[in-house]
Design a protein around this motif. Sequence first.
Motif, PDB file in Angstrom:
ATOM      1  N   LEU A 116       0.805  -1.212   0.000  1.00 38.17           N
ATOM      2  CA  LEU A 116       0.000   0.000   0.000  1.00 38.17           C
ATOM      3  C   LEU A 116       0.844   1.271   0.000  1.00 38.17           C
ATOM      4  O   LEU A 116       0.335   2.354  -0.314  1.00 38.17           O
ATOM      5  CB  LEU A 116      -0.973  -0.009   1.188  1.00 38.17           C
ATOM      6  N   LEU A 117       2.128   1.156   0.332  1.00 39.53           N
ATOM      7  CA  LEU A 117       3.025   2.311   0.291  1.00 39.53           C
ATOM      8  C   LEU A 117       3.382   2.707  -1.139  1.00 39.53           C
ATOM      9  O   LEU A 117       3.709   3.864  -1.412  1.00 39.53           O
ATOM     10  CB  LEU A 117       4.308   2.030   1.089  1.00 39.53           C
ATOM     11  N   ASP A 118       3.326   1.731  -2.054  1.00 40.97           N
ATOM     12  CA  ASP A 118       3.658   2.001  -3.456  1.00 40.97           C
ATOM     13  C   ASP A 118       2.529   2.776  -4.128  1.00 40.97           C
ATOM     14  O   ASP A 118       1.347   2.486  -3.927  1.00 40.97           O
ATOM     15  CB  ASP A 118       3.879   0.690  -4.220  1.00 40.97           C
ATOM     16  N   LYS A 119       2.924   3.760  -4.933  1.00 42.35           N
ATOM     17  CA  LYS A 119       1.935   4.529  -5.684  1.00 42.35           C
ATOM     18  C   LYS A 119       1.465   3.663  -6.857  1.00 42.35           C
ATOM     19  O   LYS A 119       2.278   3.091  -7.580  1.00 42.35           O
ATOM     20  CB  LYS A 119       2.559   5.826  -6.191  1.00 42.35           C
ATOM     21  N   PRO A 120       0.139   3.570  -7.054  1.00 38.34           N
ATOM     22  CA  PRO A 120      -0.353   2.742  -8.160  1.00 38.34           C
ATOM     23  C   PRO A 120       0.095   3.304  -9.512  1.00 38.34           C
ATOM     24  O   PRO A 120       0.064   4.518  -9.738  1.00 38.34           O
ATOM     25  CB  PRO A 120      -1.868   2.790  -8.007  1.00 38.34           C
ATOM     26  N   ALA A 121       0.516   2.404 -10.404  1.00 40.53           N
ATOM     27  CA  ALA A 121       1.022   2.813 -11.713  1.00 40.53           C
ATOM     28  C   ALA A 121      -0.057   2.777 -12.785  1.00 40.53           C
ATOM     29  O   ALA A 121       0.169   3.250 -13.898  1.00 40.53           O
ATOM     30  CB  ALA A 121       2.184   1.901 -12.124  1.00 40.53           C
ATOM     31  N   SER A 122      -1.219   2.227 -12.457  1.00 47.05           N
ATOM     32  CA  SER A 122      -2.290   2.130 -13.459  1.00 47.05           C
ATOM     33  C   SER A 122      -3.640   2.095 -12.744  1.00 47.05           C
ATOM     34  O   SER A 122      -3.708   1.962 -11.521  1.00 47.05           O
ATOM     35  CB  SER A 122      -2.111   0.855 -14.287  1.00 47.05           C
ATOM     36  N   ALA A 123      -4.684   2.180 -13.540  1.00 48.76           N
ATOM     37  CA  ALA A 123      -6.035   2.084 -12.978  1.00 48.76           C
ATOM     38  C   ALA A 123      -6.252   0.709 -12.353  1.00 48.76           C
ATOM     39  O   ALA A 123      -6.919   0.592 -11.319  1.00 48.76           O
ATOM     40  CB  ALA A 123      -7.069   2.351 -14.073  1.00 48.76           C
ATOM     41  N   GLN A 124      -5.689  -0.296 -12.984  1.00 46.15           N
ATOM     42  CA  GLN A 124      -5.818  -1.653 -12.446  1.00 46.15           C
ATOM     43  C   GLN A 124      -5.147  -1.752 -11.071  1.00 46.15           C
ATOM     44  O   GLN A 124      -5.716  -2.320 -10.147  1.00 46.15           O
ATOM     45  CB  GLN A 124      -5.190  -2.659 -13.419  1.00 46.15           C
ATOM     46  N   GLN A 129      -5.243  -1.804  -5.188  1.00 43.51           N
ATOM     47  CA  GLN A 129      -4.850  -1.214  -3.911  1.00 43.51           C
ATOM     48  C   GLN A 129      -6.061  -0.883  -3.042  1.00 43.51           C
ATOM     49  O   GLN A 129      -5.990  -1.016  -1.821  1.00 43.51           O
ATOM     50  CB  GLN A 129      -3.983   0.032  -4.115  1.00 43.51           C
ATOM     51  N   GLN A 130      -7.150  -0.463  -3.662  1.00 41.53           N
ATOM     52  CA  GLN A 130      -8.368  -0.215  -2.879  1.00 41.53           C
ATOM     53  C   GLN A 130      -8.839  -1.502  -2.211  1.00 41.53           C
ATOM     54  O   GLN A 130      -9.233  -1.492  -1.043  1.00 41.53           O
ATOM     55  CB  GLN A 130      -9.471   0.368  -3.775  1.00 41.53           C
ATOM     56  N   ARG A 131      -8.790  -2.586  -2.951  1.00 42.73           N
ATOM     57  CA  ARG A 131      -9.197  -3.878  -2.392  1.00 42.73           C
ATOM     58  C   ARG A 131      -8.208  -4.344  -1.318  1.00 42.73           C
ATOM     59  O   ARG A 131      -8.609  -4.879  -0.282  1.00 42.73           O
ATOM     60  CB  ARG A 131      -9.320  -4.936  -3.499  1.00 42.73           C
ATOM     61  N   LEU A 132      -6.918  -4.134  -1.564  1.00 41.95           N
ATOM     62  CA  LEU A 132      -5.900  -4.501  -0.568  1.00 41.95           C
ATOM     63  C   LEU A 132      -6.091  -3.690   0.712  1.00 41.95           C
ATOM     64  O   LEU A 132      -5.898  -4.207   1.816  1.00 41.95           O
ATOM     65  CB  LEU A 132      -4.492  -4.295  -1.130  1.00 41.95           C
ATOM     66  N   GLN A 133      -6.476  -2.428   0.552  1.00 43.02           N
ATOM     67  CA  GLN A 133      -6.736  -1.581   1.721  1.00 43.02           C
ATOM     68  C   GLN A 133      -7.904  -2.137   2.527  1.00 43.02           C
ATOM     69  O   GLN A 133      -7.865  -2.160   3.759  1.00 43.02           O
ATOM     70  CB  GLN A 133      -7.025  -0.134   1.295  1.00 43.02           C
ATOM     71  N   GLU A 134      -8.932  -2.612   1.838  1.00 48.33           N
ATOM     72  CA  GLU A 134     -10.079  -3.219   2.531  1.00 48.33           C
ATOM     73  C   GLU A 134      -9.646  -4.463   3.308  1.00 48.33           C
ATOM     74  O   GLU A 134     -10.068  -4.661   4.453  1.00 48.33           O
ATOM     75  CB  GLU A 134     -11.173  -3.593   1.531  1.00 48.33           C
ATOM     76  N   ILE A 135      -8.828  -5.284   2.678  1.00 43.41           N
ATOM     77  CA  ILE A 135      -8.324  -6.496   3.354  1.00 43.41           C
ATOM     78  C   ILE A 135      -7.489  -6.092   4.562  1.00 43.41           C
ATOM     79  O   ILE A 135      -7.651  -6.640   5.652  1.00 43.41           O
ATOM     80  CB  ILE A 135      -7.503  -7.368   2.375  1.00 43.41           C
ATOM     81  N   HIS A 136      -6.607  -5.114   4.368  1.00 47.80           N
ATOM     82  CA  HIS A 136      -5.771  -4.627   5.460  1.00 47.80           C
ATOM     83  C   HIS A 136      -6.624  -4.131   6.622  1.00 47.80           C
ATOM     84  O   HIS A 136      -6.390  -4.479   7.780  1.00 47.80           O
ATOM     85  CB  HIS A 136      -4.843  -3.512   4.966  1.00 47.80           C
ATOM     86  N   ASP A 137      -7.617  -3.308   6.302  1.00 49.76           N
ATOM     87  CA  ASP A 137      -8.455  -2.735   7.357  1.00 49.76           C
ATOM     88  C   ASP A 137      -9.218  -3.820   8.117  1.00 49.76           C
ATOM     89  O   ASP A 137      -9.347  -3.747   9.345  1.00 49.76           O
ATOM     90  CB  ASP A 137      -9.423  -1.708   6.771  1.00 49.76           C
ATOM     91  N   LEU A 138      -9.715  -4.814   7.394  1.00 45.83           N
ATOM     92  CA  LEU A 138     -10.416  -5.916   8.055  1.00 45.83           C
ATOM     93  C   LEU A 138      -9.474  -6.679   8.981  1.00 45.83           C
ATOM     94  O   LEU A 138      -9.802  -6.926  10.152  1.00 45.83           O
ATOM     95  CB  LEU A 138     -11.019  -6.866   7.020  1.00 45.83           C
TER      96      LEU A 138
END
Length: 187
Positions: A116-124, A129-138
């Motif tokens: 999550l520290l890496d800046k996303p390089a594409s829309a994909q 990363q949004q989904r990874l953030q959800e997993i992280h938060d859970l």
Amino acid sequence: MNLTPNLTSFVMHFGEMGSRWGFNRTVGQMYALLVISAEPLTANELAETLNISRGNVSMGLKELQSWQLVQVSHLPGDRKDYFRAIGSIWDMAKRVIEERRKREIDPTLSLLRDMLLDKPASAQEKHAQQRLQEIHDLLESVTNWTNELQRLSPDNLSTLLKLSSGVGKVLDMKDKFIGKEERKKNR
């Protein structure tokens, strides 16, 4: 140690459960035997009762000691090591939860934080990363919740478990009440 059919069934089942908790079947069986034994057992007694090799017992006992689930003791004039399960069943549950957190959740959280520290390089990657953030938060929420549970005494934890069985009903009532209030506002 001679086991009755019921105790044998319990020990075998506990072995299967152990494999789901993060240690192998034989280690689970050894731990079950120590839990139900009124007296500490030697490695030879464990091997004979479970019909497993002495080497397998030795490795299993080391694993149980690393999980801090068994304690070694000695008898005066006897050179053998005697093993017993440490603490209450609540203590055992807390230890298993803690060890699983260390072995499974913490490494996953660490990986997710790094990603999550890496800046996303594409829309994909942004979507990922949004989904990874959800997993992280859970996982973070579950970890915080289990840490709070770990701090409770067995009596308070038992009370909380009994109370929590009614929480779903209270939340359902709240949802019904709020739903009625929302419908009244929309009229």
